[in-house]
Design a protein around this motif. Structure first.
Motif, PDB file in Angstrom:
ATOM      1  N   ARG A 142     -67.784   9.136   4.854  1.00 37.99           N
ATOM      2  CA  ARG A 142     -66.449   9.545   4.418  1.00 37.99           C
ATOM      3  C   ARG A 142     -66.126   8.848   3.098  1.00 37.99           C
ATOM      4  N   LYS A 143     -65.247   9.460   2.352  1.00 38.04           N
ATOM      5  CA  LYS A 143     -64.815   8.868   1.096  1.00 38.04           C
ATOM      6  C   LYS A 143     -63.441   8.243   1.287  1.00 38.04           C
ATOM      7  N   PRO A 144     -63.299   6.946   0.989  1.00 39.16           N
ATOM      8  CA  PRO A 144     -61.984   6.309   1.135  1.00 39.16           C
ATOM      9  C   PRO A 144     -60.937   6.968   0.240  1.00 39.16           C
ATOM     10  N   LYS A 145     -59.717   7.036   0.740  1.00 41.75           N
ATOM     11  CA  LYS A 145     -58.614   7.604  -0.035  1.00 41.75           C
ATOM     12  C   LYS A 145     -57.863   6.524  -0.828  1.00 41.75           C
ATOM     13  N   TYR A 146     -58.216   5.265  -0.575  1.00 43.16           N
ATOM     14  CA  TYR A 146     -57.561   4.148  -1.257  1.00 43.16           C
ATOM     15  C   TYR A 146     -58.600   3.229  -1.879  1.00 43.16           C
ATOM     16  N   ASN A 147     -58.277   2.633  -3.015  1.00 47.11           N
ATOM     17  CA  ASN A 147     -59.051   1.531  -3.573  1.00 47.11           C
ATOM     18  C   ASN A 147     -58.483   0.234  -3.028  1.00 47.11           C
ATOM     19  N   PHE A 148     -59.345  -0.630  -2.540  1.00 48.19           N
ATOM     20  CA  PHE A 148     -58.865  -1.877  -1.955  1.00 48.19           C
ATOM     21  C   PHE A 148     -58.234  -2.779  -3.024  1.00 48.19           C
ATOM     22  N   PRO A 149     -57.101  -3.399  -2.716  1.00 47.12           N
ATOM     23  CA  PRO A 149     -56.531  -4.410  -3.615  1.00 47.12           C
ATOM     24  C   PRO A 149     -57.488  -5.598  -3.777  1.00 47.12           C
ATOM     25  N   ASP A 150     -57.273  -6.387  -4.816  1.00 45.94           N
ATOM     26  CA  ASP A 150     -58.185  -7.487  -5.132  1.00 45.94           C
ATOM     27  C   ASP A 150     -58.249  -8.555  -4.038  1.00 45.94           C
ATOM     28  N   ASN A 151     -57.186  -8.670  -3.230  1.00 47.91           N
ATOM     29  CA  ASN A 151     -57.176  -9.715  -2.200  1.00 47.91           C
ATOM     30  C   ASN A 151     -57.845  -9.270  -0.901  1.00 47.91           C
ATOM     31  N   VAL A 152     -58.468  -8.088  -0.887  1.00 48.09           N
ATOM     32  CA  VAL A 152     -59.307  -7.687   0.251  1.00 48.09           C
ATOM     33  C   VAL A 152     -60.702  -8.255   0.010  1.00 48.09           C
ATOM     34  N   ILE A 153     -61.101  -9.206   0.854  1.00 42.15           N
ATOM     35  CA  ILE A 153     -62.359  -9.921   0.616  1.00 42.15           C
ATOM     36  C   ILE A 153     -63.464  -9.501   1.579  1.00 42.15           C
ATOM     37  N   ASP A 154     -63.120  -8.672   2.575  1.00 48.38           N
ATOM     38  CA  ASP A 154     -64.140  -8.272   3.540  1.00 48.38           C
ATOM     39  C   ASP A 154     -63.740  -6.932   4.157  1.00 48.38           C
TER      40      ASP A 154
END
Length: 468
Positions: free
Chosen positions: A46-58
């Motif tokens: 699947r393709k994510p609909k959101y780009n993770f913010p910079d503070n997502v580390i895992d």
């Protein structure tokens, strides 16, 4: 501080609702590290609909119906099986069973719970239930029905999350039981946030599902209720979006001291800068949401047909992605064609709502299920009155509460009531004084109670309260 935030079938693969809330929460807490934990049904690309913010580390993901190698874990013992058998007894009181199950899982947390399905105890209990309750049922169907009921929960109980300082689950159910079991294994506090009430939503689904035979409906409901009650038991803090939800939570949770209301919040300054469209020729109504069955777009289309008969310059914009349920979208297009509304109703697809709020006079919400819709708060901040179905917190949002200001910022009707929705839209068109006063009141309400910075502070304080 590292927070493992647990989503079931939503973020980052589905837009709107819970996903939008979660993405906003994460990116607004820049000093908190997040591990995104997503629970899916079966492995797929699947393709994510959101780009993770910079503070997502895992990022961690597991699937309910996948086959995993849990050989490093101990298999279920006969002693565990016997204790489990003592708990699962008539009259199957969910709160009593969940209390005893939680105590049992504190003793047996790091096991391969899927091995239960191969145990002698499981076979004995399964046969006993069969002979006692549904001896007339086809045994093969009974066997595989139980397997399909239990496997996703047993996988959820066995899987190991990345270690975090807090597990924050955004539902009970599979996400909740995973968070609780990992909380026990890692001595980590669990916070539960409910937008909708999981056990209530599953109960409605089970009662309506054509694929579930009547003999199994009560068993499904009891299972979901027991899991929800267990998650309530194991959570340090329980939050929901509005007070009415707590009435349903209290059905299965007796400890009110851990229960809090934290309303949704939006960036008021961003939306309040938009100018409200007072000109009503044409009269433009916007429905902001995904084109999916739960949003009940068909009821909105039916209402639009009635409005068009009274207001010739009426237009309806359906603002949101159309690709999630393609068959439903096609059915909506067919209905529009049958009603000859091709020149009245327009689907925009996924767009920037900031470009569209200034173009509409009224927001329409026709959903059959909601929590506390962010689109209503966004519209309110932009000064747009709302006509909505009475689901979730919508009534409280439209009419106000003791926490903000009493007054009507729109109109509320029963779900599926397309006549009521049409009358509401016509009333706001004809009554200029009501429409303008509702517009002013809407802005005041959001500014007073539903600001993003208030919501973020509340969750930050909640996180700190369980890790101290």
């Amino acid at each position: 501080m590292k927070v493992g935030i647990v989503f079931e079938g939503t973020y980052p693969y589905v837009t709107g609702g819970v996903s939008s809330w979660g993405n906003t929460l994460i990116k607004s807490m820049k000093d908190v590290e997040f591990c995104i934990i997503h629970i899916g049904d079966v492995p797929k690309i699947r393709k994510p609909k959101y780009n993770f913010p910079d503070n997502v580390i895992d990022y961690f993901e597991y699937f309910l119906f996948a086959k995993y190698d849990f050989s490093s874990k101990s298999i279920i013992t006969k002693q565990f099986g016997n204790k489990l058998r003592e708990i699962l007894k008539y009259p199957f009181d969910e709160k009593v069973m969940s209390e005893n199950l939680y105590k049992l899982f504190q003793q047996y947390s790091n096991y391969d719970f899927t091995s239960l399905l191969k145990s002698e105890t499981y076979w004995e209990v399964m046969l006993d239930f069969y002979k006692t309750y549904i001896p007339y049922e086809n045994f093969t169907n009974y066997f595989w029905t139980l397997q399909s009921m239990l496997l996703p929960f047993l996988n959820s109980m066995t899987v190991d999350f990345p270690k975090c300082d807090i597990y924050h689950t955004i539902t009970t159910g599979y996400a909740g039981i995973s968070a609780i079991m990992n909380g026990i294994k890692n001595n980590t506090p669990v916070i539960l946030t409910e937008h909708g009430i999981y056990h209530r939503e599953r109960q409605l689904e089970v009662l309506k599902a054509g694929w579930i035979k009547d003999e199994y409906r009560l068993a499904w409901i009891k299972l979901f209720n027991t899991i929800s009650s267990l998650v309530y038991k194991g959570s340090k803090k329980i939050t929901t979006l509005f007070s009415k939800n707590q009435l349903f939570e209290k059905e299965l949770c007796e400890d009110e001291s851990k229960m809090y209301v934290i309303p949704n919040g939006i960036d008021f300054d961003k939306f309040s800068k938009l100018e409200y469209r007072k000109e009503k020729d044409p009269y433009i109504v916007g429905l902001v949401g995904r084109v999916v069955e739960i949003k009940d777009i068909k009821t909105a289309i039916k209402a639009a047909k009635m409005v068009k008969e009274k207001i010739k310059n009426f237009k309806l914009l359906i603002i949101g992605p159309t690709d999630e349920e393609p068959e439903y979208y096609k059915e909506c297009l067919d209905m529009i064609k049958i009603f000859r509304l091709e020149d009245t109703i327009k689907f925009t697809g996924k767009v920037n709502v900031l470009d569209y709020y200034p173009k509409i006079n009224v927001l329409l919400l026709s959903s059959v299920s909601e929590g506390q819709p962010l689109v209503i708060l966004e519209a309110f901040a932009a000064g747009i009155p709302v006509v909505t179905t009475d689901v979730g917190a919508c009534s409280e949002m439209i009419y106000g509460s003791d926490e903000d200001i009493i007054g009507e910022a729109g109109i509320v009707v029963k779900p599926k009531d397309f006549v009521g929705l049409a009358k509401g839209l016509i009333e706001l068109y004809q009554n200029d004084e009501f429409r303008i006063s509702a517009s002013k009141l809407a802005r005041i309400r959001v500014k007073k109670r539903y600001r993003l910075e208030q919501m973020i502070k509340n969750y930050k304080d909640l996180y700190l309260s369980v890790v101290k």
